[in-house]
Design a protein around this motif. Structure first.
Motif, PDB file in Angstrom:
ATOM      1  N   TYR A 134       0.812  -1.212   0.000  1.00  0.00           N
ATOM      2  CA  TYR A 134       0.000   0.000   0.000  1.00  0.00           C
ATOM      3  C   TYR A 134       0.848   1.266   0.000  1.00  0.00           C
ATOM      4  O   TYR A 134       0.550   2.211  -0.722  1.00  0.00           O
ATOM      5  CB  TYR A 134      -0.961   0.013   1.187  1.00  0.00           C
ATOM      6  CG  TYR A 134      -1.772   1.269   1.256  1.00  0.00           C
ATOM      7  CD1 TYR A 134      -2.845   1.449   0.399  1.00  0.00           C
ATOM      8  CD2 TYR A 134      -1.440   2.298   2.134  1.00  0.00           C
ATOM      9  CE1 TYR A 134      -3.587   2.609   0.421  1.00  0.00           C
ATOM     10  CE2 TYR A 134      -2.184   3.461   2.164  1.00  0.00           C
ATOM     11  CZ  TYR A 134      -3.254   3.613   1.313  1.00  0.00           C
ATOM     12  OH  TYR A 134      -3.971   4.767   1.331  1.00  0.00           O
ATOM     13  N   GLU A 135       1.892   1.317   0.801  1.00  0.00           N
ATOM     14  CA  GLU A 135       2.731   2.517   0.882  1.00  0.00           C
ATOM     15  C   GLU A 135       3.301   2.887  -0.484  1.00  0.00           C
ATOM     16  O   GLU A 135       3.297   4.051  -0.874  1.00  0.00           O
ATOM     17  CB  GLU A 135       3.858   2.320   1.893  1.00  0.00           C
ATOM     18  CG  GLU A 135       3.398   2.281   3.330  1.00  0.00           C
ATOM     19  CD  GLU A 135       2.764   3.590   3.793  1.00  0.00           C
ATOM     20  OE1 GLU A 135       3.249   4.667   3.382  1.00  0.00           O
ATOM     21  OE2 GLU A 135       1.777   3.519   4.540  1.00  0.00           O
ATOM     22  N   SER A 142       0.308   3.957  -2.905  1.00  0.00           N
ATOM     23  CA  SER A 142      -0.368   5.212  -2.564  1.00  0.00           C
ATOM     24  C   SER A 142       0.391   6.446  -3.036  1.00  0.00           C
ATOM     25  O   SER A 142      -0.184   7.517  -3.141  1.00  0.00           O
ATOM     26  CB  SER A 142      -0.614   5.290  -1.056  1.00  0.00           C
ATOM     27  OG  SER A 142       0.624   5.346  -0.364  1.00  0.00           O
ATOM     28  N   GLU A 143       1.666   6.308  -3.341  1.00  0.00           N
ATOM     29  CA  GLU A 143       2.453   7.452  -3.798  1.00  0.00           C
ATOM     30  C   GLU A 143       2.439   7.616  -5.317  1.00  0.00           C
ATOM     31  O   GLU A 143       2.970   8.590  -5.836  1.00  0.00           O
ATOM     32  CB  GLU A 143       3.888   7.308  -3.297  1.00  0.00           C
ATOM     33  CG  GLU A 143       3.973   7.375  -1.772  1.00  0.00           C
ATOM     34  CD  GLU A 143       5.346   7.064  -1.235  1.00  0.00           C
ATOM     35  OE1 GLU A 143       6.293   6.926  -2.043  1.00  0.00           O
ATOM     36  OE2 GLU A 143       5.479   6.952  -0.011  1.00  0.00           O
ATOM     37  N   ALA A 203      -2.919   6.969  -8.069  1.00  0.00           N
ATOM     38  CA  ALA A 203      -3.182   5.962  -7.043  1.00  0.00           C
ATOM     39  C   ALA A 203      -4.647   5.912  -6.621  1.00  0.00           C
ATOM     40  O   ALA A 203      -5.220   4.830  -6.510  1.00  0.00           O
ATOM     41  CB  ALA A 203      -2.296   6.199  -5.822  1.00  0.00           C
ATOM     42  N   ILE A 204      -5.248   7.052  -6.380  1.00  0.00           N
ATOM     43  CA  ILE A 204      -6.622   7.068  -5.887  1.00  0.00           C
ATOM     44  C   ILE A 204      -7.576   6.425  -6.889  1.00  0.00           C
ATOM     45  O   ILE A 204      -8.385   5.567  -6.532  1.00  0.00           O
ATOM     46  CB  ILE A 204      -7.081   8.504  -5.557  1.00  0.00           C
ATOM     47  CG1 ILE A 204      -6.185   9.129  -4.487  1.00  0.00           C
ATOM     48  CG2 ILE A 204      -8.540   8.534  -5.131  1.00  0.00           C
ATOM     49  CD1 ILE A 204      -6.208   8.417  -3.169  1.00  0.00           C
ATOM     50  N   LEU A 240      -6.904   2.654  -6.991  1.00  0.00           N
ATOM     51  CA  LEU A 240      -7.376   1.976  -5.776  1.00  0.00           C
ATOM     52  C   LEU A 240      -8.897   1.881  -5.765  1.00  0.00           C
ATOM     53  O   LEU A 240      -9.455   0.848  -5.386  1.00  0.00           O
ATOM     54  CB  LEU A 240      -6.877   2.698  -4.527  1.00  0.00           C
ATOM     55  CG  LEU A 240      -5.401   2.512  -4.211  1.00  0.00           C
ATOM     56  CD1 LEU A 240      -4.979   3.423  -3.074  1.00  0.00           C
ATOM     57  CD2 LEU A 240      -5.096   1.065  -3.873  1.00  0.00           C
TER      58      LEU A 240
END
Length: 91
Positions: A10-11, A14-15, A19-20, A23
């Protein structure tokens, strides 16, 4: 990728610039495929729920509380985009 693997990385994910959106699409895909929660074999089949919904819709149409829905194409005419989990069917 499955949910467990997603949580592991995830880390890093998410960068990423998009990503949003990715996801959100991933979670939606998991939800549609029934992978977000454990499946319970004792749950009532969706086909029975759909039958109850159809009866209620027919009752509401007869009572003139809703309009008669437009006919949908037959299941055979629909293109199935992916295989369903065991115990699921396209409706």
């Amino acid at each position: 990728m499955n949910a467990e693997r997603l949580l592991e990385v995830y880390e890093q994910i998410s960068e990423a610039p998009d990503a949003i959106a990715r996801l959100r699409q991933f979670v939606l895909d998991l939800a549609v495929r029934g992978k977000l929660v454990a499946q319970n074999a004792s749950d009532e089949p969706a086909s029975k729920q759909l039958d109850r919904i159809a009866l209620e819709k027919a009752r509401l149409v007869k009572a003139k509380q809703i309009r008669k829905p437009k006919a949908l194409p037959e299941k055979e005419a629909l293109q199935i985009p992916f295989a369903t989990p065991e115990g699921w069917s396209w409706a």
